[in-house]
Scaffold this active site. Structure first.
Site, PDB file in Angstrom:
ATOM      1  N   ASP A 141       0.865  -1.179   0.000  1.00 36.99           N
ATOM      2  CA  ASP A 141       0.000   0.000   0.000  1.00 36.99           C
ATOM      3  C   ASP A 141       0.905   1.233   0.000  1.00 36.99           C
ATOM      4  O   ASP A 141       1.876   1.304   0.759  1.00 36.99           O
ATOM      5  CB  ASP A 141      -0.902  -0.009   1.245  1.00 36.99           C
ATOM      6  CG  ASP A 141      -2.003   1.026   1.164  1.00 36.99           C
ATOM      7  OD1 ASP A 141      -3.159   0.623   0.966  1.00 36.99           O
ATOM      8  OD2 ASP A 141      -1.708   2.214   1.303  1.00 36.99           O
ATOM      9  N   ASN A 161      -2.016  12.969  -3.449  1.00 35.11           N
ATOM     10  CA  ASN A 161      -3.053  13.460  -4.370  1.00 35.11           C
ATOM     11  C   ASN A 161      -3.497  14.873  -4.013  1.00 35.11           C
ATOM     12  O   ASN A 161      -3.638  15.739  -4.880  1.00 35.11           O
ATOM     13  CB  ASN A 161      -4.259  12.515  -4.348  1.00 35.11           C
ATOM     14  CG  ASN A 161      -4.110  11.363  -5.311  1.00 35.11           C
ATOM     15  OD1 ASN A 161      -3.409  11.465  -6.320  1.00 35.11           O
ATOM     16  ND2 ASN A 161      -4.750  10.256  -5.014  1.00 35.11           N
ATOM     17  N   HIS A 215      -3.754  14.782  -8.722  1.00 38.37           N
ATOM     18  CA  HIS A 215      -3.942  13.382  -9.113  1.00 38.37           C
ATOM     19  C   HIS A 215      -2.886  12.884 -10.103  1.00 38.37           C
ATOM     20  O   HIS A 215      -2.543  11.699 -10.080  1.00 38.37           O
ATOM     21  CB  HIS A 215      -5.349  13.187  -9.678  1.00 38.37           C
ATOM     22  CG  HIS A 215      -6.413  13.247  -8.624  1.00 38.37           C
ATOM     23  ND1 HIS A 215      -6.650  12.206  -7.754  1.00 38.37           N
ATOM     24  CD2 HIS A 215      -7.285  14.225  -8.281  1.00 38.37           C
ATOM     25  CE1 HIS A 215      -7.620  12.518  -6.931  1.00 38.37           C
ATOM     26  NE2 HIS A 215      -8.030  13.757  -7.230  1.00 38.37           N
ATOM     27  N   ASP A 228      -1.043   9.288  -9.856  1.00 39.39           N
ATOM     28  CA  ASP A 228      -0.904   8.338 -10.966  1.00 39.39           C
ATOM     29  C   ASP A 228       0.561   7.976 -11.205  1.00 39.39           C
ATOM     30  O   ASP A 228       0.900   6.819 -11.459  1.00 39.39           O
ATOM     31  CB  ASP A 228      -1.505   8.927 -12.243  1.00 39.39           C
ATOM     32  CG  ASP A 228      -3.015   9.055 -12.175  1.00 39.39           C
ATOM     33  OD1 ASP A 228      -3.618   8.463 -11.259  1.00 39.39           O
ATOM     34  OD2 ASP A 228      -3.592   9.748 -13.038  1.00 39.39           O
ATOM     35  N   GLU A 283      -4.535   2.404  -4.423  1.00 40.71           N
ATOM     36  CA  GLU A 283      -3.093   2.427  -4.208  1.00 40.71           C
ATOM     37  C   GLU A 283      -2.605   1.117  -3.611  1.00 40.71           C
ATOM     38  O   GLU A 283      -1.534   1.034  -3.017  1.00 40.71           O
ATOM     39  CB  GLU A 283      -2.710   3.589  -3.285  1.00 40.71           C
ATOM     40  CG  GLU A 283      -3.143   3.446  -1.855  1.00 40.71           C
ATOM     41  CD  GLU A 283      -4.562   3.913  -1.573  1.00 40.71           C
ATOM     42  OE1 GLU A 283      -4.846   4.246  -0.410  1.00 40.71           O
ATOM     43  OE2 GLU A 283      -5.395   3.932  -2.515  1.00 40.71           O
TER      44      GLU A 283
END
Length: 290
Positions: free
Chosen positions: A136, A144, A149, A153, A179
């Site tokens: 994770d 973010n 964002h 990504d 994630e």
């Protein structure tokens, strides 16, 4: 006998599957040549029969000359054209189908297997000494919210690249959530799984994430467990998830093992049956801890 002959003829005149467009052309030429030879033989037999019956308006020798000149040429041109048209249509359809199947089992952003493909692969994996690892991204929501964002990504892509580089043999790698990542190792011990997971963690910690505004560092946490005999994947998933939560709770940026315990198998199975591979309480707390 008739069935065997019919089957042989079908096999000879079937295009089949194609790997490349060049393969389409090659197979079309071969099949057209077979058709031309078959047409030539049938014409010769038919002309010989008509000559024997006195039905030919010209000499049989003249008929043979015409047959050997025109029949193969016309049959070959028509056969090649027809087979290539059909062959290219089959090739394009097979490529589109393969691309669709690839998309349905691949996570678009990371390029890893998606959750559905991962679960299917786990079901089909019958090798011994299986190890499950859950990863994770730490503070993913902060990345973010702070950098946008696109930065999130980019972090997902970086993790996927590292997992591909570290887990190269007997490994199924997937992005199973926003994630969250999962790796199933076959023919590996828990110690080997821990070592590889730690290597992935160290590589990500050492990387610089390139952003328009500069560079940032980020880390991952992980939970590792092995699947013992008679141990269902659901139980193993719950153990690894609890270990991942423990890594988050104890400071993040670490890998925590979870050893199977016989008397907790029933409780884990019950938890997973009600929550679908997730312990609701630890899961909610872990979400809040990100």
């Amino acid at each position: 006998m008739i069935a065997k002959v019919r089957g042989w003829i079908v096999r000879q005149l079937t295009l089949g599957h194609f790997a490349t467009r060049k393969d389409v052309v090659r197979r079309s030429v071969i099949l057209a040549a077979k058709i031309s030879l078959l047409a030539l033989c049938l014409n010769v037999v038919l002309e010989a029969f008509m000559a024997e019956m006195g039905l030919l308006p010209y000499a049989f020798a003249d008929a043979l000359k015409t047959i050997f000149i025109l029949s193969p040429t016309i049959s070959f041109i028509i056969g090649t054209t027809a087979y290539m048209v059909v062959g290219f249509a089959i090739y394009d359809l097979s490529r589109e189908r393969a691309a669709y199947e690839q998309m349905s089992f691949t996570d678009e952003l990371s390029g890893l297997a998606n959750r559905r493909a991962f679960l299917d692969a786990v079901e089909e994996c019958d090798r011994q000494d299986k190890v499950l690892i859950l990863f994770d991204v730490d503070h993913f929501k902060v990345i973010n919210d702070t950098y946008g964002h696109p930065a999130g990504d980019a972090a997902i892509i970086v993790v996927a690249d590292v997992l591909r580089a570290v887990f190269t043999r007997d490994a199924i790698k997937a992005r199973i959530g926003g994630e969250e990542f999962a790796v199933l190792l076959a023919n590996r011990s828990l110690a080997e799984g821990m070592a590889l997971a730690e290597l992935a963690r160290m590589r990500i910690e050492a990387l610089k994430l390139e952003l328009p505004g500069g560079q940032i560092n980020f880390t991952i946490s992980g939970g590792v467990t092995d699947l013992i005999e008679g141990d269902g994947f659901t139980c193993a998933f719950s153990r690894a998830d609890r270990a991942l939560y423990a890594a988050k709770r104890n400071g993040r940026n670490r890998i925590v093992p979870a050893l199977p315990v016989a008397d907790e198998a029933f409780d884990l199975a019950e938890d997973a049956r009600h929550t679908g591979f997730r312990d609701e309480a630890p899961g909610a707390a872990r979400k809040a801890a990100r």
